[in-house]
Design a protein around this motif. Structure first.
Motif, PDB file in Angstrom:
ATOM      1  N   ARG A 159      26.935  60.284 -14.347  1.00 55.76           N
ATOM      2  CA  ARG A 159      27.433  59.179 -13.555  1.00 55.76           C
ATOM      3  C   ARG A 159      26.610  57.928 -13.848  1.00 55.76           C
ATOM      4  O   ARG A 159      25.390  57.959 -13.800  1.00 55.76           O
ATOM      5  CB  ARG A 159      27.298  59.549 -12.078  1.00 55.76           C
ATOM      6  CG  ARG A 159      27.784  58.490 -11.149  1.00 55.76           C
ATOM      7  CD  ARG A 159      27.741  58.974  -9.706  1.00 55.76           C
ATOM      8  NE  ARG A 159      28.099  57.869  -8.830  1.00 55.76           N
ATOM      9  CZ  ARG A 159      28.478  58.029  -7.573  1.00 55.76           C
ATOM     10  NH1 ARG A 159      28.539  59.239  -7.072  1.00 55.76           N
ATOM     11  NH2 ARG A 159      28.783  57.010  -6.825  1.00 55.76           N
TER      12      ARG A 159
ATOM     13  N   ARG B 158      30.220  53.295  -9.592  1.00 56.38           N
ATOM     14  CA  ARG B 158      30.326  53.149  -8.127  1.00 56.38           C
ATOM     15  C   ARG B 158      28.915  53.228  -7.583  1.00 56.38           C
ATOM     16  O   ARG B 158      28.196  54.169  -7.915  1.00 56.38           O
ATOM     17  CB  ARG B 158      31.120  54.309  -7.512  1.00 56.38           C
ATOM     18  CG  ARG B 158      32.541  54.466  -7.991  1.00 56.38           C
ATOM     19  CD  ARG B 158      33.510  53.937  -6.956  1.00 56.38           C
ATOM     20  NE  ARG B 158      33.900  52.576  -7.269  1.00 56.38           N
ATOM     21  CZ  ARG B 158      34.285  51.672  -6.370  1.00 56.38           C
ATOM     22  NH1 ARG B 158      34.314  51.957  -5.101  1.00 56.38           N
ATOM     23  NH2 ARG B 158      34.624  50.467  -6.741  1.00 56.38           N
ATOM     24  N   PRO B 159      28.519  52.292  -6.754  1.00 60.27           N
ATOM     25  CA  PRO B 159      27.160  52.373  -6.211  1.00 60.27           C
ATOM     26  C   PRO B 159      26.960  53.705  -5.484  1.00 60.27           C
ATOM     27  O   PRO B 159      27.839  54.146  -4.757  1.00 60.27           O
ATOM     28  CB  PRO B 159      27.103  51.217  -5.202  1.00 60.27           C
ATOM     29  CG  PRO B 159      28.287  50.365  -5.463  1.00 60.27           C
ATOM     30  CD  PRO B 159      29.270  51.148  -6.269  1.00 60.27           C
TER      31      PRO B 159
ATOM     32  N   PRO C 235      26.153  55.971  -2.766  1.00 59.12           N
ATOM     33  CA  PRO C 235      26.046  55.690  -1.331  1.00 59.12           C
ATOM     34  C   PRO C 235      24.753  56.217  -0.709  1.00 59.12           C
ATOM     35  O   PRO C 235      24.279  55.652   0.271  1.00 59.12           O
ATOM     36  CB  PRO C 235      27.267  56.396  -0.732  1.00 59.12           C
ATOM     37  CG  PRO C 235      27.731  57.360  -1.753  1.00 59.12           C
ATOM     38  CD  PRO C 235      27.266  56.856  -3.080  1.00 59.12           C
ATOM     39  N   VAL C 236      24.208  57.270  -1.265  1.00 61.32           N
ATOM     40  CA  VAL C 236      22.966  57.794  -0.687  1.00 61.32           C
ATOM     41  C   VAL C 236      21.832  56.803  -0.910  1.00 61.32           C
ATOM     42  O   VAL C 236      21.060  56.492   0.003  1.00 61.32           O
ATOM     43  CB  VAL C 236      22.603  59.155  -1.308  1.00 61.32           C
ATOM     44  CG1 VAL C 236      21.260  59.620  -0.779  1.00 61.32           C
ATOM     45  CG2 VAL C 236      23.667  60.182  -1.004  1.00 61.32           C
ATOM     46  N   ALA C 237      21.753  56.274  -2.111  1.00 58.14           N
ATOM     47  CA  ALA C 237      20.706  55.294  -2.391  1.00 58.14           C
ATOM     48  C   ALA C 237      20.882  54.075  -1.493  1.00 58.14           C
ATOM     49  O   ALA C 237      19.919  53.524  -0.963  1.00 58.14           O
ATOM     50  CB  ALA C 237      20.762  54.885  -3.855  1.00 58.14           C
TER      51      ALA C 237
ATOM     52  N   VAL D  52      18.009  61.467   4.208  1.00 55.82           N
ATOM     53  CA  VAL D  52      18.649  60.626   3.190  1.00 55.82           C
ATOM     54  C   VAL D  52      17.782  60.579   1.939  1.00 55.82           C
ATOM     55  O   VAL D  52      18.266  60.737   0.820  1.00 55.82           O
ATOM     56  CB  VAL D  52      18.899  59.202   3.716  1.00 55.82           C
ATOM     57  CG1 VAL D  52      19.440  58.323   2.612  1.00 55.82           C
ATOM     58  CG2 VAL D  52      19.865  59.241   4.877  1.00 55.82           C
TER      59      VAL D  52
ATOM     60  N   MET E 166      18.137  63.761   0.120  1.00 56.76           N
ATOM     61  CA  MET E 166      19.397  63.830  -0.633  1.00 56.76           C
ATOM     62  C   MET E 166      19.264  63.084  -1.952  1.00 56.76           C
ATOM     63  O   MET E 166      19.771  63.516  -2.975  1.00 56.76           O
ATOM     64  CB  MET E 166      20.507  63.136   0.152  1.00 56.76           C
ATOM     65  CG  MET E 166      21.071  63.920   1.297  1.00 56.76           C
ATOM     66  SD  MET E 166      22.338  62.887   2.068  1.00 56.76           S
ATOM     67  CE  MET E 166      22.849  63.959   3.407  1.00 56.76           C
ATOM     68  N   LEU E 167      18.597  61.949  -1.883  1.00 55.87           N
ATOM     69  CA  LEU E 167      18.528  61.111  -3.073  1.00 55.87           C
ATOM     70  C   LEU E 167      17.784  61.832  -4.193  1.00 55.87           C
ATOM     71  O   LEU E 167      18.244  61.868  -5.330  1.00 55.87           O
ATOM     72  CB  LEU E 167      17.836  59.785  -2.741  1.00 55.87           C
ATOM     73  CG  LEU E 167      17.770  58.780  -3.889  1.00 55.87           C
ATOM     74  CD1 LEU E 167      19.172  58.412  -4.350  1.00 55.87           C
ATOM     75  CD2 LEU E 167      17.018  57.534  -3.463  1.00 55.87           C
TER      76      LEU E 167
ATOM     77  N   GLY F  34      34.430  56.473  -1.650  1.00 60.08           N
ATOM     78  CA  GLY F  34      33.288  55.832  -2.286  1.00 60.08           C
ATOM     79  C   GLY F  34      32.068  55.814  -1.393  1.00 60.08           C
ATOM     80  O   GLY F  34      30.946  55.888  -1.854  1.00 60.08           O
ATOM     81  N   ARG F  35      32.279  55.761  -0.121  1.00 58.92           N
ATOM     82  CA  ARG F  35      31.173  55.637   0.805  1.00 58.92           C
ATOM     83  C   ARG F  35      30.607  56.989   1.239  1.00 58.92           C
ATOM     84  O   ARG F  35      29.527  57.073   1.812  1.00 58.92           O
ATOM     85  CB  ARG F  35      31.682  54.873   2.034  1.00 58.92           C
ATOM     86  CG  ARG F  35      30.621  54.604   3.051  1.00 58.92           C
ATOM     87  CD  ARG F  35      31.169  53.833   4.218  1.00 58.92           C
ATOM     88  NE  ARG F  35      31.490  52.462   3.853  1.00 58.92           N
ATOM     89  CZ  ARG F  35      31.785  51.522   4.748  1.00 58.92           C
ATOM     90  NH1 ARG F  35      31.828  51.810   6.031  1.00 58.92           N
ATOM     91  NH2 ARG F  35      32.059  50.310   4.364  1.00 58.92           N
ATOM     92  N   SER F  36      31.361  58.017   1.003  1.00 59.53           N
ATOM     93  CA  SER F  36      30.972  59.304   1.568  1.00 59.53           C
ATOM     94  C   SER F  36      29.962  60.015   0.691  1.00 59.53           C
ATOM     95  O   SER F  36      29.973  59.918  -0.526  1.00 59.53           O
ATOM     96  CB  SER F  36      32.199  60.177   1.733  1.00 59.53           C
ATOM     97  OG  SER F  36      32.647  60.565   0.464  1.00 59.53           O
ATOM     98  N   THR F  37      29.118  60.761   1.337  1.00 58.57           N
ATOM     99  CA  THR F  37      28.030  61.438   0.645  1.00 58.57           C
ATOM    100  C   THR F  37      28.224  62.935   0.768  1.00 58.57           C
ATOM    101  O   THR F  37      27.718  63.560   1.690  1.00 58.57           O
ATOM    102  CB  THR F  37      26.705  61.050   1.282  1.00 58.57           C
ATOM    103  OG1 THR F  37      26.794  61.330   2.681  1.00 58.57           O
ATOM    104  CG2 THR F  37      26.441  59.591   1.096  1.00 58.57           C
TER     105      THR F  37
ATOM    106  N   GLY G 201      36.962  61.016 -11.482  1.00 62.52           N
ATOM    107  CA  GLY G 201      36.087  60.109 -12.208  1.00 62.52           C
ATOM    108  C   GLY G 201      34.651  60.226 -11.735  1.00 62.52           C
ATOM    109  O   GLY G 201      33.714  60.131 -12.517  1.00 62.52           O
ATOM    110  N   ALA G 202      34.487  60.441 -10.435  1.00 54.27           N
ATOM    111  CA  ALA G 202      33.148  60.566  -9.877  1.00 54.27           C
ATOM    112  C   ALA G 202      32.541  61.930 -10.188  1.00 54.27           C
ATOM    113  O   ALA G 202      31.394  62.195  -9.856  1.00 54.27           O
ATOM    114  CB  ALA G 202      33.188  60.337  -8.371  1.00 54.27           C
TER     115      ALA G 202
END
Lengths: 392, 392
Positions: free
Chosen positions: A31, A76-77, A79-81, B80, B83-84, B142-145, B166-167
């Motif tokens: 990604r 896509r940015p 989201p966790v970061a 968070v 997760m990162l 896009g916003r969901s983790t 794509g993601a």
DNA sequence: TACTGTCCCTAAACCGGTTCAGTAAACCGG
DNA sequence: CCGGTTTACTGAACCGGTTTAGGGACAGTA
């Protein structure tokens, strides 16, 4: 320099992945990150960030170019970061002490969730359901990434409450106002229960069975033994649970009418159709022959109606049934259910609004305590008490 | 927020200075980080991390000390940040193209969620519901983790499918197997529909109304005009939606019996009690006088029963009703509903298991395609067709 | 000419953890 | 007493973004 090192790592990672896949496959493309876009577009990471978050800080031409490079790469940015730097998740937690599987089987909860979801959506928040993980609610809370929590059915005794407060997480309590320092939304359970009881008393009922919602305890080591036995009066005295408040309402009215509801007249079960049916059967087998049933949830009331029919009773001629909640279904069963209406959707929506208000304003706000009204809806599942002596 | 962060920084600086000077006011306590614990315990950040994640790499004594310092400070690792670095969220997404508020009002979905929740809980994952945000499913995705997604009711046309692919996000499709490269779970809708139709044909029904589940389109710019009109045959031909498959089953049987179901006999509505009621009323006002109703969901069937009674019809003497899904409630309405059973809970649980298998195994796995059986449950809402001429 | 202000953009610090690569000390058999 | 392991721990890089502070170019003004 930094670039060289990073490139080195990536190359290594890619090779490893290819080796795993046996090599030769189409590139399992990693990604893209912000740095990739920056390099490709010939700008800094900052510029890429601006292109997405504050384009007005770049010339229109640059912003456009960056965006198109990003699109090309499928960037896509992460989201966790983003959550990490912004220290916001734009996600709300819905906290329940019961397993999600139990929760979803409860129509009341579905209704509540509807309200929660509506408000969250309107205000741009996502929803995350938090329930015990490996039996531990604390673990689930610790792992969850939310900006605040709507707690339903969580009484002050739960140790998790302390944990959440310790974490400084905004929280709104629903159906409990034990904790004055947290905002809360409750309904007037006692008044609703009184109305239901008064209705039955007026119809001449004096022999009534109460179907209570069993309050599941999830504390890992805690005694759970109360599976079937109803909460005793003593227990109810110190706890301010929904069950306790409603029971107090029922009791007050019947005491005024000269008949006490004692612990034998109260039987607990799961707040589901089957739970209500099972509870009624249990009472029946114990020899209870009530002329009316006061159920603390519509689902239980419906289960009780089915169970009552199964032993040959007609509704409402032989036995009256009153529910609580007024779920959509209540009007559609046969006979349509007399029940206490409470604004469940609104309860969810109000809780979310209170929560988001607390999250979004930095200044410490006074907690608000909302108490919404209930009202009795008389349909056809209740009627005059059968003539005495013909209770069977 | 900018201001808030700046404040935060200053506060930190101040606190550092205060600590140096040895003086400390009671602070508006900031959440402690790993560095605070490390400093307090006189060890490195690494050691603190080990104390939580791999205590065996430290001496028992050190690990214990670190943990107690952490407890004293009220330290909890920030999920968070975790997760990162780990690039895992231990969270599953449940993706629906409809608003959550709509979803939760659908008992079928509650049942499905039960299965999903049960499996997710068992396997240690949290649940995150993803539905259109500000009208855009793409934005919400896009916003969901999440580590992977269970998509229900998402057909191949939805552009979000491409985005998810794509993601590189693992995805399992439920009620759609249009995309062979993703695992899927479906039920044998067509066979179920045939069974329902055959049952009615055997009872002599030839004049039937189909209540279809309206498939909401959420595409922001897309034409949405299909509010009430049923999907046309052409539309159904190219789409492999649940509605299409069931309709094909119904049609095949009635064609064999010599009566075609044409577009006028199909009416769409929301998959809820009210939606079913409204759809029936609409058909009735248009002059349709069927002897039987084939509803594509139990909720719609129940709504239709109520609506039918409201215009004076008896069930099943004047009109028969068949549902689909076999939700818990189906057995409890009056009369108990004849319906097509499908293993909804299992569908959810299987989807989660497939998804987690894909997430957790590093090697690319072949997608699996599960097709679960359906079966007709005959209860009391269906009976012989009324004698011709007495259709009203 | 020198000063000031905008505009557009960037380097570096930061969010709060995990993990890599290594080091100092203790242990250990020969 | 020596090379080789283990054990217990650490500094620095890294995850992938956002934000701060500031620099260079250019125009306008004193």
């Amino acid at each position: 320099m930094e670039r060289a090192q990073r490139g080195d790592r990536l190359e290594r990672a890619d090779r490893a992945r290819q080796a795993e896949l046996g090599g030769g496959m189409s590139p399992p493309r990693r990604r893209p990150r912000i740095a990739d876009v920056a390099r490709e577009a010939g700008v800094s990471k900052t510029a890429v960030s601006f292109a997405f978050n504050s384009p007005e800080r770049l010339s229109a031409e640059t912003a456009g170019r960056i965006r198109s490079v990003a699109d090309g790469l499928g960037y896509r940015p992460n989201p966790v970061a983003r959550m990490l730097t912004q220290r916001r998740t734009m996600t709300l937690g819905v906290l329940t002490p019961q397993a999600l599987a139990v929760i979803f089987s409860n129509p009341f909860f579905a209704l509540f969730s509807e309200g929660v979801a509506q408000a969250a959506e309107d205000l741009g928040y996502e929803l995350h359901f938090i329930s015990p993980l490996h039996g531990s609610l604390a673990l689930a809370v610790g792992r969850s990434t939310v900006d605040g929590v709507v707690a339903i059915g969580l009484s002050a005794e739960h140790p998790e409450v302390e944990q959440i407060r310790g974490a400084g997480l905004p929280m709104v309590l629903v159906d409990s106002d034990d904790l004055p320092e947290h905002s809360s939304v409750v309904v007037d359970d006692e008044a609703g229960a009184r109305a239901a009881a008064e209705h039955l008393v007026a119809l001449g009922h004096r022999n009534v069975l109460v179907l209570a919602v069993e309050e599941a305890e999830e504390s890992p080591g805690g005694a759970l033994a109360r599976d079937t036995h109803p909460p005793t009066t003593a227990e109810l005295g110190r706890s301010e649970s929904v069950t306790a408040r409603r029971l107090r309402g029922y009791r007050a009215v019947f005491e005024e009418a000269g008949t006490a509801i004692d612990d034998d007249d109260v039987i607990a079960g799961r707040a589901s159709i089957d739970g209500g049916g099972a509870a009624f059967q249990r009472a029946w087998r114990l020899g209870r022959r009530p002329t009316a049933v006061l159920a603390m949830s519509d689902a239980m009331a419906i289960g009780a109606m089915t169970a009552a029919r199964a032993v040959g009773l007609r509704i409402p001629e032989d036995i009256s049934v009153v529910g609580f909640d007024d779920i959509d279904l209540a009007a559609h069963v046969d006979p349509p259910l007399t029940t206490v209406h409470q604004p469940v959707r609104q309860k969810g929506a109000d809780a979310v609004r209170l929560l988001i208000a607390e999250i979004e304003q930095r200044v410490a706000s006074r907690p608000e305590h909302l108490r919404l009204p209930t009202r009795l809806i008389v349909r056809s599942s209740t009627g005059p008490a059968p003539a005495a002596g013909r209770t069977r």
